[in-house]
Design an enzyme around this catalytic site. Structure first.
Site, PDB file in Angstrom:
ATOM      1  N   HIS A  73      -9.403 -41.692  49.924  1.00 51.76           N
ATOM      2  CA  HIS A  73      -8.276 -41.510  48.634  1.00 51.76           C
ATOM      3  C   HIS A  73      -7.568 -42.824  48.221  1.00 51.76           C
ATOM      4  CE1 HIS A  73      -4.536 -41.998  51.714  1.00 51.76           C
ATOM      5  NE2 HIS A  73      -5.252 -41.005  52.735  1.00 51.76           N
TER       6      HIS A  73
ATOM      7  N   HIS B  46      -6.994 -43.057  64.522  1.00 52.17           N
ATOM      8  CA  HIS B  46      -8.393 -44.080  63.883  1.00 52.17           C
ATOM      9  C   HIS B  46      -8.296 -45.493  63.999  1.00 52.17           C
ATOM     10  CE1 HIS B  46      -7.998 -41.582  59.627  1.00 52.17           C
ATOM     11  NE2 HIS B  46      -7.167 -41.459  59.606  1.00 52.17           N
TER      12      HIS B  46
ATOM     13  N   HIS C 285      -1.245 -33.745  63.603  1.00 54.02           N
ATOM     14  CA  HIS C 285      -1.073 -34.026  61.950  1.00 54.02           C
ATOM     15  C   HIS C 285      -2.149 -33.607  61.499  1.00 54.02           C
ATOM     16  CE1 HIS C 285      -1.170 -35.853  58.335  1.00 54.02           C
ATOM     17  NE2 HIS C 285      -1.574 -37.405  58.494  1.00 54.02           N
TER      18      HIS C 285
ATOM     19  N   TYR D 290      -3.643 -50.930  56.801  1.00 59.08           N
ATOM     20  CA  TYR D 290      -3.117 -49.388  57.349  1.00 59.08           C
ATOM     21  C   TYR D 290      -1.847 -49.433  56.583  1.00 59.08           C
ATOM     22  CZ  TYR D 290      -3.709 -44.991  58.834  1.00 59.08           C
ATOM     23  OH  TYR D 290      -3.710 -43.354  58.841  1.00 59.08           O
TER      24      TYR D 290
ATOM     25  N   ASP E 233      -1.917 -41.172  62.844  1.00 58.16           N
ATOM     26  CA  ASP E 233      -1.969 -41.980  62.187  1.00 58.16           C
ATOM     27  C   ASP E 233      -1.068 -43.130  63.035  1.00 58.16           C
ATOM     28  OD1 ASP E 233      -3.448 -40.823  60.599  1.00 58.16           O
ATOM     29  OD2 ASP E 233      -2.495 -40.202  59.202  1.00 58.16           O
TER      30      ASP E 233
ATOM     31  N   GLU F   1      -3.588 -33.389  57.771  1.00 62.85           N
ATOM     32  CA  GLU F   1      -4.301 -33.855  57.105  1.00 62.85           C
ATOM     33  C   GLU F   1      -5.431 -33.961  57.538  1.00 62.85           C
ATOM     34  OE1 GLU F   1      -3.135 -38.470  55.324  1.00 62.85           O
ATOM     35  OE2 GLU F   1      -4.559 -38.298  53.875  1.00 62.85           O
TER      36      GLU F   1
ATOM     37  N   HIS G 240       2.925 -40.169  58.193  1.00 63.43           N
ATOM     38  CA  HIS G 240       3.394 -40.931  56.964  1.00 63.43           C
ATOM     39  C   HIS G 240       3.655 -39.063  56.250  1.00 63.43           C
ATOM     40  CE1 HIS G 240      -0.587 -40.391  55.406  1.00 63.43           C
ATOM     41  NE2 HIS G 240      -0.902 -40.280  56.485  1.00 63.43           N
TER      42      HIS G 240
ATOM     43  N   ASP H 149      -8.373 -35.351  57.712  1.00 62.77           N
ATOM     44  CA  ASP H 149      -8.902 -36.279  57.872  1.00 62.77           C
ATOM     45  C   ASP H 149      -9.521 -36.099  58.979  1.00 62.77           C
ATOM     46  OD1 ASP H 149      -6.815 -37.371  57.813  1.00 62.77           O
ATOM     47  OD2 ASP H 149      -7.497 -39.274  58.390  1.00 62.77           O
TER      48      ASP H 149
END
Ligand code: FEO
Length: 420
Positions: free
Chosen positions: A44, A244, A98, A211, A183, A100, A164, A102
């Site tokens: 993104h 990640h 989380h 990051y 994250d 999101e 985040h 991913d």
């Protein structure tokens, strides 16, 4: 969802040699079952030059628990890794740290295939997951400090709102001092190694900075509060397992120290010059400004936006103190690549910067004024009206550029000295 009370028995219905992907043992009864995305280069708007991983973790407690899932196209890889150590139907709990996509992209299908007793998320996570997937199954909300017994282990939840996303939370195993940090403390780095001590520190630091600068920087106030909370609580971490990149088991204090440093957003004697150019004139200006800065002892990063990605600019700004922006005027406007970088940087809200604008023009010359307005809107302390030069600068004009560089340097040194 079906009730499951069986204790895990790795021998039951699992022939791990037949699985194309294998789980990796992190420590006793905890496995990495994520996926490696070697080819992704655009996350993104963030240039992921080294790819990424989507980490999911399997806790083989009495109540077998999966922490996070992976991006939807990688579902089969995750399931294969899970199935290399246990029948996926034995998963009792799924924790979504989380929402999101991913990390949640294959959550609905994972729930459908494993039918766990419970799926858990923060209260905002429950809401956010519903808004993503529009499912009809129940997800239980957990609060900050809640504990859940897995039989022979416990998990404790810690809300990390806005780190985040509003839904973000950590999961901690007190008996093992292991933190699942989603994250936070993660990085976009695809490697065949899974642990930080197997990878060069310079690569870890570079990707961690990138990051932080591109994902976490807008939320440094929350990071400072979180670091204080961790310090006051006396929580200890033997391992940090992010969603990640590599698992931290050696450089834990070092990476927490970097978060402490970066979240302060203090200025340094470093200037980032970004610009684009139509016929080379704004580029000549940039070089002379850089020379003026360098002569005054400032570390300079000159970044032509025709070849430097916006996310690399954000990374260089993380430890800088000045942002100098150059653009020619095109059709009464800022050059599109410069506008792109400014929009992106505005969202990241880097604090404590001074700034200046410059550019070549033919008749209107609006770009310099527009850059100054934009920098002001970003909270950058703009040092003057900027420098605009007509068409192609001569030597006399380029000396003015050099002087602008010297002026930025003088103001930056003063700012850094006053914040020491
Ligand atoms: Fe890796 Fe915020 O998702």
């Amino acid at each position: 969802m079906g009730k499951k009370t069986e204790v895990f028995n790795a021998q039951i219905r699992v022939d791990k040699m037949k699985k194309p992907f294998r789980a990796l043992k992190v420590t006793d009864n905890i496995f990495w079952v994520g996926a490696i995305d070697w080819g992704i280069r655009n996350f993104h708007g963030y240039a992921t030059n080294r790819g990424t991983t989507y980490n999911a973790y399997l806790i083989l407690a009495n109540k077998v628990t999966l922490v996070d899932t992976v991006k939807a196209p990688f579902k089969d890889e995750m399931f294969s890794r899970i199935a290399s150590v246990i029948d996926p139907e034995k998963i009792s709990y799924i924790i979504s740290n989380h929402s999101e996509m991913d990390h949640s992209g294959c959550l609905p299908e994972t729930i459908k295939l494993t039918r766990p007793e419970k799926v858990l998320a923060s209260s905002m996570g429950v809401k956010t997951l519903k808004e993503h997937f529009h499912y009809d199954y129940e997800i239980a909300a957990v609060k900050d400090g809640d504990r859940l017994s897995l039989g022979d282990m416990t998990v404790q939840f810690m809300e990390t709102r806005m780190l985040h996303w509003p839904d973000s939370m950590f999961t901690y195993i007190p008996e093992r001092e292991i933190l699942f940090s989603q994250d936070a403390f993660g990085m976009h780095l695809a490697t065949s190694q899974r642990f930080d001590d197997e990878i060069e520190w310079s690569i870890l630091e570079e990707e961690q900075a990138k990051y932080f600068a591109n994902i976490l920087l807008p939320y440094t106030g929350f990071i400072r509060k979180l670091l204080d909370k961790i310090s006051e609580s006396g929580l200890k971490f033997k391992m940090i397992l992010p969603d990640h990149g590599p698992i931290w088991r050696r450089n834990i204090e070092k990476v927490i120290g970097l978060y402490d440093k970066w979240s302060r957003q203090e200025p340094s004697k470093k200037a980032v010059i970004i610009f684009d150019t139509m016929w080379g004139s704004t580029a000549k200006m940039a070089l002379s400004i850089a020379d003026g800065l360098t002569e005054a002892g400032i570390d300079v990063k000159l970044m032509p936006l025709s070849s430097c990605h916006r996310s690399n600019v954000a990374t260089e700004l993380l430890d800088a103190g000045a942002l100098v922006v150059g653009s020619p005027t095109i059709n009464n406007n800022i050059f599109p690549t410069v506008a792109d970088a400014l929009v992106y940087l505005k969202g990241l809200r880097r604090k404590n910067l001074i700034g200046a604008a410059f550019g070549s023009y033919g008749w209107g010359g609006e770009a310099v004024k527009q850059i100054n307005e934009w920098l002001g809107g970003m909270g950058v302390e703009v040092i003057n009206d900027g420098l605009k030069l007509k068409y192609v600068p001569d030597e006399v004009s380029l000396v003015k550029c050099r002087e602008l560089g010297a002026l930025v340097a003088e103001k930056l040194v003063r700012k850094c000295n006053s914040s020491d």
